[in-house]
Design a protein around this motif. Sequence first.
Motif, PDB file in Angstrom:
ATOM      1  N   PRO A 229      -6.717 -16.638  89.110  1.00 29.56           N
ATOM      2  CA  PRO A 229      -7.546 -15.452  89.412  1.00 29.56           C
ATOM      3  C   PRO A 229      -6.871 -14.482  90.368  1.00 29.56           C
ATOM      4  O   PRO A 229      -7.002 -13.260  90.224  1.00 29.56           O
ATOM      5  CB  PRO A 229      -8.818 -16.056  90.023  1.00 29.56           C
ATOM      6  N   PHE A 230      -6.139 -15.014  91.339  1.00 32.29           N
ATOM      7  CA  PHE A 230      -5.455 -14.150  92.301  1.00 32.29           C
ATOM      8  C   PHE A 230      -4.302 -13.401  91.638  1.00 32.29           C
ATOM      9  O   PHE A 230      -4.077 -12.216  91.919  1.00 32.29           O
ATOM     10  CB  PHE A 230      -4.936 -14.982  93.474  1.00 32.29           C
ATOM     11  N   LEU A 231      -3.572 -14.099  90.755  1.00 29.51           N
ATOM     12  CA  LEU A 231      -2.454 -13.455  90.061  1.00 29.51           C
ATOM     13  C   LEU A 231      -2.949 -12.325  89.167  1.00 29.51           C
ATOM     14  O   LEU A 231      -2.407 -11.210  89.188  1.00 29.51           O
ATOM     15  CB  LEU A 231      -1.693 -14.481  89.220  1.00 29.51           C
ATOM     16  N   LEU A 232      -3.980 -12.608  88.377  1.00 34.96           N
ATOM     17  CA  LEU A 232      -4.508 -11.590  87.470  1.00 34.96           C
ATOM     18  C   LEU A 232      -5.131 -10.435  88.249  1.00 34.96           C
ATOM     19  O   LEU A 232      -5.000  -9.267  87.865  1.00 34.96           O
ATOM     20  CB  LEU A 232      -5.536 -12.208  86.529  1.00 34.96           C
ATOM     21  N   ARG A 336       6.021 -14.220  90.055  1.00 35.66           N
ATOM     22  CA  ARG A 336       6.499 -14.257  91.438  1.00 35.66           C
ATOM     23  C   ARG A 336       6.077 -12.994  92.186  1.00 35.66           C
ATOM     24  O   ARG A 336       5.601 -13.065  93.329  1.00 35.66           O
ATOM     25  CB  ARG A 336       8.022 -14.416  91.462  1.00 35.66           C
ATOM     26  N   CYS A 337       6.255 -11.846  91.550  1.00 38.10           N
ATOM     27  CA  CYS A 337       5.847 -10.593  92.188  1.00 38.10           C
ATOM     28  C   CYS A 337       4.327 -10.522  92.337  1.00 38.10           C
ATOM     29  O   CYS A 337       3.813 -10.015  93.342  1.00 38.10           O
ATOM     30  CB  CYS A 337       6.355  -9.412  91.374  1.00 38.10           C
ATOM     31  N   ALA A 338       3.612 -11.053  91.332  1.00 36.07           N
ATOM     32  CA  ALA A 338       2.152 -11.073  91.427  1.00 36.07           C
ATOM     33  C   ALA A 338       1.700 -11.945  92.594  1.00 36.07           C
ATOM     34  O   ALA A 338       0.714 -11.630  93.274  1.00 36.07           O
ATOM     35  CB  ALA A 338       1.554 -11.580  90.117  1.00 36.07           C
ATOM     36  N   SER A 339       2.408 -13.042  92.840  1.00 37.76           N
ATOM     37  CA  SER A 339       2.077 -13.921  93.973  1.00 37.76           C
ATOM     38  C   SER A 339       2.220 -13.179  95.292  1.00 37.76           C
ATOM     39  O   SER A 339       1.369 -13.292  96.190  1.00 37.76           O
ATOM     40  CB  SER A 339       2.987 -15.147  93.969  1.00 37.76           C
ATOM     41  N   LEU A 340       3.307 -12.405  95.411  1.00 47.49           N
ATOM     42  CA  LEU A 340       3.523 -11.650  96.649  1.00 47.49           C
ATOM     43  C   LEU A 340       2.437 -10.593  96.835  1.00 47.49           C
ATOM     44  O   LEU A 340       1.944 -10.401  97.944  1.00 47.49           O
ATOM     45  CB  LEU A 340       4.910 -11.003  96.616  1.00 47.49           C
ATOM     46  N   VAL A 346       4.277 -18.530  96.354  1.00 47.27           N
ATOM     47  CA  VAL A 346       4.894 -18.111  95.095  1.00 47.27           C
ATOM     48  C   VAL A 346       4.565 -19.086  93.971  1.00 47.27           C
ATOM     49  O   VAL A 346       4.703 -20.301  94.110  1.00 47.27           O
ATOM     50  CB  VAL A 346       6.422 -18.000  95.255  1.00 47.27           C
ATOM     51  N   VAL A 347       4.104 -18.541  92.864  1.00 41.38           N
ATOM     52  CA  VAL A 347       3.815 -19.311  91.653  1.00 41.38           C
ATOM     53  C   VAL A 347       4.903 -18.989  90.636  1.00 41.38           C
ATOM     54  O   VAL A 347       5.072 -17.823  90.252  1.00 41.38           O
ATOM     55  CB  VAL A 347       2.428 -18.967  91.079  1.00 41.38           C
TER      56      VAL A 347
END
Length: 406
Positions: A229-232, A336-340, A346-347
């Motif tokens: 959910p956080f990535l999306l 990786r960028c979405a995690s940041l 980092v996922v």
Amino acid sequence: MVKAATDGRYPVRVSGPLALSVHPFRLELMQRGFTPRSSQDHAYILADLSRWLEREGLGPGQLTAERVGEFVQARRDAGHRRWLTDRSLRLVLGFLRDAGAIPPQEHGSVGSPVEGVLEKYRSYLLRERRLGERTVRGRVDVARRFLTAQLVEDRLRLEKLSPESVAGFVLDTSKQYATGTMKGVTSSLRTLLRFLFVTAAVDRDLAGAVPSVAGWRLSRLPSSTDAVPFLLGSCDRTTKSGRRDFAILLLMVRLGLRAVEVSRLCLQDVDWRAGELVVRGKNGRVDRMPLPADVGTALADWLRHGRRPSAFREVFLRTVGPDAPMARQSVVMVPRCASLRAGIPVVAAHQLRHRAACQVLAGGGTLGEAAQLLRHHGEDSTAIYAKVDMAALAPVVRPWPTADER
């Protein structure tokens, strides 16, 4: 010579024999579609190379592959790592070679025994083993280091290969790399030694002489933290890159696609009427998978409102720079960028593939169904996920003895 190359925002002070090439290089990149900032960042590499040549007392004609390696190492020793990417270096060297400022690319000296063997080995991996380009590059790199270590007075004496020399190479290499990396090195070395044997370059199979690396495949649990959910939510779907990244993440989360499979996805692979997706996987494998409604919606949004008009057939293209498909490594960087952006640990892309398998098991599916989703050739490759199938493991777990039972 000192020269200033500037567009009013990012000045570059340049000295050295390549100073006059910096500004034309930057302008060419902008003509090819790079943004002014990106063009200037790549120009910094050329400027730094020119200054390094000046400090070393070298001319452009002396910039061989060995000298380039020395330049790279000098930047690393000085702590300049941010913009020295392989892509930047390829752009700089390609421009200089096309302009005739530096020698042509070296492909190994004529008659080089190591390069001759590597060329045959590369062809074997691509045609016989049907490995991917990235895997082939990694295995050829290991082969090059090993074969170079066997040179005696510029002669490759393969008939002198022995178990001791094989074990010695592995031992020396193990001092430089972690356990996970060494597993790849030893696997690549075994493949090379078998190739040398079947092609009669050596008279015995030395693959068995490669030491095993201590490490247990099923010793750790796959990551089960659900960061999806956080990535999306980190994708700004009002922008082109946000629409693209959202679609890529859904493909990884819902269908367990690998990064390379995402990068290979073409327009003709999406069958909108049948609701199916053609996935081109490892070793030339082709599968048809159902296209979930949410994934289809995200793809349609990207194709209609984000993807630029292009002659390329790949679904996912770059949103900045020259018109080109996304490379595998660019796809890897999406989660990786979405995690940041989301402010979470980092996922990695492959963790989302793990998550897809775990969701199958959590929903009551079997290992066979998880293997089918991940397109594994057998359930052995999916065995790692048995450890997170708590419902299936519960019947075989013995209760902990109480004090009375001891």
